[in-house]
Design an enzyme around this catalytic site. Structure first.
Site, PDB file in Angstrom:
ATOM      1  N   LYS A 175       0.837  -1.218  -0.019  1.00 45.74           N
ATOM      2  CA  LYS A 175       0.148  -0.006  -0.203  1.00 45.74           C
ATOM      3  C   LYS A 175       0.876   1.020  -0.032  1.00 45.74           C
ATOM      4  O   LYS A 175       0.614   2.304  -0.787  1.00 45.74           O
ATOM      5  CB  LYS A 175      -0.896  -0.092   1.210  1.00 45.74           C
ATOM      6  CG  LYS A 175      -1.801   1.196   1.413  1.00 45.74           C
ATOM      7  CD  LYS A 175      -2.712   1.428   0.145  1.00 45.74           C
ATOM      8  CE  LYS A 175      -3.773   2.765   0.335  1.00 45.74           C
ATOM      9  NZ  LYS A 175      -4.594   2.939   1.327  1.00 45.74           N
ATOM     10  N   LYS A 245      19.101  12.300 -24.019  1.00 42.65           N
ATOM     11  CA  LYS A 245      19.103  13.598 -24.642  1.00 42.65           C
ATOM     12  C   LYS A 245      17.687  14.477 -24.549  1.00 42.65           C
ATOM     13  O   LYS A 245      17.527  15.417 -24.397  1.00 42.65           O
ATOM     14  CB  LYS A 245      19.179  13.537 -26.170  1.00 42.65           C
ATOM     15  CG  LYS A 245      18.984  14.929 -27.294  1.00 42.65           C
ATOM     16  CD  LYS A 245      17.723  14.400 -27.817  1.00 42.65           C
ATOM     17  CE  LYS A 245      17.354  13.294 -28.652  1.00 42.65           C
ATOM     18  NZ  LYS A 245      16.047  13.233 -29.208  1.00 42.65           N
TER      19      LYS A 245
END
Length: 322
Positions: A175, A245
């Site tokens: 959780k 990039k």
């Protein structure tokens, strides 16, 4: 046991708890309820539920008990406090805490109830108030698997996707991973979308555009399937040097706009470190190996287990539980 023979106790009738308790009642189970404020139980009492004046009184009547409470300290008080559940629970009875808790707290509660001859299991839920009302609710359970199976019918009355995760503590960890992932993504999306809007793109058009991209077409955690879970980053689906990039260009745009880019700067720093390792030709998700190294963890799921988890029936269950 038949439904008529099972008495279910429910503590905490707030936004989530009231809806989950109502589903238990509508499924035909006998219900005993308790809350700090009796008026919170009025709907359930009017529908035939029994009011208990304390967690202890509730536990003394119930075969299986649920709590849905705001904080770990509230769970501790209800479970272990004066007139708490542990003071009235019957030997062999089961107590499921539906709250988002701390792994250390649920392990402590598990041990304390075991000393009384009773079973404590963690059962955090995901689906929000709407899911609690409609029963479109995931329930992640940790503890004794036999006890989970024994009370699966009650869990199925609360949510449509009750699953056993593992030993005590496992479900709470799941959780926390789920929620932390969600909010980390929220922070990242706030940053990247703000950049896009400041760069001049209309917000709704931007949202519609990115939903059509590769990331927009997948469920969030599906991004872990191809590389992260199997631990295979070669050959690349999209090379790290190309992803570096792209992230560099996004950060440059943020600088041009005069925007703070905390999350994106961190992502670029991580990818630059991975590039410096000589991983430029590997898949872009090889950057995820850095955190595994720091944690001293190696993730490589057996391919057969992964194929089984991705089978059509499992995939369809996953879609229905979102």
């Amino acid at each position: 046991m038949s439904k008529e023979g099972v008495v279910v106790g429910f503590v905490g009738l707030g936004t989530m708890g009231s809806r989950m308790a109502a589903n238990v009642q509508e499924a035909g189970f006998r219900l005993v309820v308790h809350d700090l404020h009796r008026q919170a139980a009025s709907h359930h009492i009017n529908a035939g539920a029994i009011w208990a004046d304390s967690p202890r009184a509730l536990a003394s009547q119930a075969d299986v008990i649920f709590s849905s409470l705001p904080e770990p300290v509230d769970v501790e008080a209800v479970a272990l406090g004066h007139d708490g559940l542990i003071t009235g629970i019957r030997p062999g009875a089961a107590y499921f805490d539906l709250s988002t808790n701390s792994p250390s707290v649920v392990r402590m509660l598990h041990a304390a109830f075991a000393e009384k001859g009773a079973h404590m299991l963690e059962a955090p839920v995901s689906g929000g108030p709407a899911g609690a009302a409609s029963r479109k609710l995931a329930i992640w359970v940790g503890g004794d698997e036999d006890v989970f199976n024994r009370h699966k019918a009650v869990l199925d009355a609360i949510g449509d996707k009750a699953a056993y995760i593992g030993p005590i503590g496992s479900a709470t960890v799941a959780k926390l991973v789920h929620n932390m992932s969600s909010y980390a993504l929220v922070c990242a999306l706030a940053e990247t979308f703000t950049m896009g809007v400041k760069a001049g793109v209309e917000p709704l058009l931007l949202w519609r555009a990115v939903r059509q991209g590769a990331a927009g077409r997948r469920f969030t955690f599906d991004a872990l399937i191809d590389q992260f879970l199997p631990g295979k980053y070669d050959p690349p689906a999209f090379a790290l040097k190309l992803a570096h990039k792209d992230v560099s260009l996004a950060n440059a745009l943020g600088r041009e706009l005069g925007m703070p880019m905390r999350m994106c700067n961190l992502a670029l720093a991580e990818m630059t470190e991975a590039l410096a390792r000589g991983w430029g030709g590997r898949d872009s998700r090889a950057v995820m190996l850095l955190q595994q190294e720091r944690a001293g963890v190696e993730i490589a799921v057996d391919p057969e287990r992964l194929r089984e988890a991705l089978s059509p029936s499992v995939a369809q269950d996953s879609i229905r539980s979102t």
